[in-house]
Design a protein around this motif. Structure first.
Motif, PDB file in Angstrom:
ATOM      1  N   ALA A 221       0.832  -1.205   0.000  1.00  0.00           N
ATOM      2  CA  ALA A 221       0.000   0.000   0.000  1.00  0.00           C
ATOM      3  C   ALA A 221       0.865   1.253   0.000  1.00  0.00           C
ATOM      4  N   GLU A 222       1.956   1.217   0.767  1.00  0.00           N
ATOM      5  CA  GLU A 222       2.852   2.370   0.808  1.00  0.00           C
ATOM      6  C   GLU A 222       3.479   2.617  -0.555  1.00  0.00           C
ATOM      7  N   GLU A 223       3.848   1.546  -1.250  1.00  0.00           N
ATOM      8  CA  GLU A 223       4.413   1.683  -2.595  1.00  0.00           C
ATOM      9  C   GLU A 223       3.400   2.300  -3.561  1.00  0.00           C
ATOM     10  N   TYR A 228       1.432   7.026  -6.566  1.00  0.00           N
ATOM     11  CA  TYR A 228       0.327   7.918  -6.924  1.00  0.00           C
ATOM     12  C   TYR A 228       0.694   9.373  -6.626  1.00  0.00           C
ATOM     13  N   LEU A 229       1.259   9.621  -5.434  1.00  0.00           N
ATOM     14  CA  LEU A 229       1.622  10.987  -5.068  1.00  0.00           C
ATOM     15  C   LEU A 229       2.669  11.552  -6.033  1.00  0.00           C
ATOM     16  N   GLU A 230       3.625  10.706  -6.410  1.00  0.00           N
ATOM     17  CA  GLU A 230       4.669  11.159  -7.333  1.00  0.00           C
ATOM     18  C   GLU A 230       4.073  11.468  -8.706  1.00  0.00           C
ATOM     19  N   LYS A 231       3.192  10.607  -9.171  1.00  0.00           N
ATOM     20  CA  LYS A 231       2.588  10.804 -10.490  1.00  0.00           C
ATOM     21  C   LYS A 231       1.757  12.078 -10.526  1.00  0.00           C
ATOM     22  N   GLN A 232       1.053  12.352  -9.413  1.00  0.00           N
ATOM     23  CA  GLN A 232       0.197  13.542  -9.358  1.00  0.00           C
ATOM     24  C   GLN A 232       0.959  14.784  -8.897  1.00  0.00           C
ATOM     25  N   ASP A 233       2.258  14.614  -8.591  1.00  0.00           N
ATOM     26  CA  ASP A 233       3.091  15.719  -8.114  1.00  0.00           C
ATOM     27  C   ASP A 233       2.498  16.337  -6.843  1.00  0.00           C
ATOM     28  N   ILE A 234       2.114  15.471  -5.895  1.00  0.00           N
ATOM     29  CA  ILE A 234       1.538  15.909  -4.615  1.00  0.00           C
ATOM     30  C   ILE A 234       2.593  15.716  -3.531  1.00  0.00           C
ATOM     31  N   SER A 243       3.868   6.242   5.453  1.00  0.00           N
ATOM     32  CA  SER A 243       3.284   5.006   5.984  1.00  0.00           C
ATOM     33  C   SER A 243       1.960   5.269   6.695  1.00  0.00           C
ATOM     34  N   GLU A 244       1.856   6.401   7.397  1.00  0.00           N
ATOM     35  CA  GLU A 244       0.603   6.749   8.074  1.00  0.00           C
ATOM     36  C   GLU A 244      -0.499   7.038   7.062  1.00  0.00           C
ATOM     37  N   ARG A 248      -3.934   4.872   6.619  1.00  0.00           N
ATOM     38  CA  ARG A 248      -5.268   5.483   6.661  1.00  0.00           C
ATOM     39  C   ARG A 248      -6.075   5.114   5.411  1.00  0.00           C
ATOM     40  N   LEU A 249      -5.426   5.082   4.251  1.00  0.00           N
ATOM     41  CA  LEU A 249      -6.127   4.735   3.022  1.00  0.00           C
ATOM     42  C   LEU A 249      -6.497   3.257   2.990  1.00  0.00           C
ATOM     43  N   LEU A 250      -5.647   2.400   3.569  1.00  0.00           N
ATOM     44  CA  LEU A 250      -5.994   0.991   3.703  1.00  0.00           C
ATOM     45  C   LEU A 250      -7.233   0.821   4.576  1.00  0.00           C
TER      46      LEU A 250
END
Length: 392
Positions: A221-223, A228-234, A243-244, A248-250
């Protein structure tokens, strides 16, 4: 203005000396834990309401630290430093500054830097007697400072847990309801949603990410979240680690697949949390709710009633007191009795003093097992303000 500030400081110092002297005479050893603390320790244990108001920073060595937002955790860490096996009883008292961001701006009763004078009792085998001792000492301390017009508010986290454990509901929702108890608006929104069978909203998350996370390991999940964050530039922001965020998303993905909460169970919980009355009357109301639902929480009810009877015998005026089943204070490490002392003219969000039992905190800080622990802290600026307001 400078003269007024100096006078206020001198009054606070005189008050602190008197409080510490009272605590020392009661057998509590004065200690002075560090002001700067490891941030992770606090952010993991204090709960969302205080977590978001904690001053966090990174030092030159890259270590994430914080200015302590309360003193219970630092004193608990000091206890474990002295007694790594957590096998000895100890009683400590303290007076010192704590720090919290004030979202509405600082004021005399809500300063960014404020003082706490308090007591912590570790390892007492007789939990009930230790609870009584702490309440009596906290009330005696504020009275010794000159506070005469005050009220008491009690709650009981263990009794709420007993109710949740006695109910027939999916284990996931039992965990979630325990977790959100300290945030009533979120708790009731969750309870209402679960009773209706509504699925949680996506919080703006794309469905493809939520679907990909379902059933994965925390590492995977962390991967996925990092990608996703890198792709969206977030960028990462705030106090949460990658990891937190993944955890939370899991959790959110698991909510989407969980069973519905029976409506009658939600109704029982609502009835329970609506109880707020003088202590003995409140215990009777909870007993009636439990009997009507066919639940056995007699052990918790007997413990609560016995505690109130002992407090009354020891001189606590229960006519000043309210037992509110929804009351849990803001710090999420509490596990049993909670209470606060409210001065006249100050509302529930501005307690003069408060405290409670936190048997699970020391194991979360590294002890090999849960350790009986209970304490109380006095917000000395509020105590001084309440005493001065009542002065002729």
């Amino acid at each position: 203005m400078a003269a007024e500030s100096a006078q206020n400081f001198e009054a606070l110092e005189a008050q602190a000396r008197a409080l510490l002297d009272l605590f020392a005479r009661a057998g509590y050893e004065p200690v002075a834990p560090s002001i700067i603390q490891p941030a992770g320790v606090f952010l993991d244990q204090i709960g969302e309401q205080v977590r978001g108001r904690t001053y966090v920073f990174t030092d030159l060595a890259g270590e994430e630290l914080c200015l302590r937002p309360d003193l219970t955790v630092p004193v608990s860490r000091l206890y474990l430093e002295r007694h790594p096996k957590a096998d000895r009883p100890a009683r400590y008292c303290y007076n010192g500054p704590a720090f919290r961001f004030q979202p509405l701006g600082p004021s005399r009763t809500h300063p960014r830097e404020f003082r706490q004078a308090g007591i912590e009792c570790f390892g007492a085998a007789d939990k009930e007697s230790a609870d009584i001792e702490i309440v009596l000492l906290a009330v005696g301390a504020v009275r010794s400072a000159g506070l005469r017009d005050y009220g008491l508010r009690f709650g009981d986290i263990a009794l709420f847990y007993a109710l949740i454990d006695a109910l027939s509901l999916p284990e996931r929702w039992r965990f979630k309801l325990r977790h959100y108890f300290w945030r009533p608006p979120v708790f009731h929104a969750l309870l209402n949603r679960l009773a209706k069978g509504d699925r949680p909203e996506g919080d703006g998350l794309p469905q493809v990410l939520t679907a990909a996370l379902a059933g994965t390991t925390p590492e995977r999940a962390e991967e996925l979240v990092a990608a996703y964050l890198e792709k969206q530039d977030i960028p990462l922001a705030g106090n949460r680690t990658l990891s937190e965020i993944a955890e939370r998303l899991l959790d959110h993905a698991a909510d989407l697949r969980a069973d519905k909460l029976p409506k009658e169970v939600a109704t029982i919980i609502d009835y329970y949390l609506a109880v707020a009355a003088p202590p003995r009357e409140a215990v009777d109301k909870v007993a009636m709710i439990a009997r009507g639902a066919g639940l056995d929480i007699d052990a918790g009810l007997d413990a609560a009633l016995r505690r109130f009877d002992r407090l009354a015998r020891d001189g606590i005026d229960l006519g000043r007191a309210i037992f509110a089943t929804e009351f849990g204070r803001k710090l999420e490490y509490y596990s049993g009795l909670v209470f606060q002392i409210e001065g006249a003219g100050l509302d529930e969000t501005e307690p003069v003093a408060g405290g409670g039992r936190y048997d699970g905190l020391l194991s979360a800080l590294g002890a090999r097992r849960d350790v009986p622990a209970v304490g109380s802290a006095i917000h000395t600026e509020r105590l001084l303000a309440a005493v001065e307001r009542a002065a002729p």
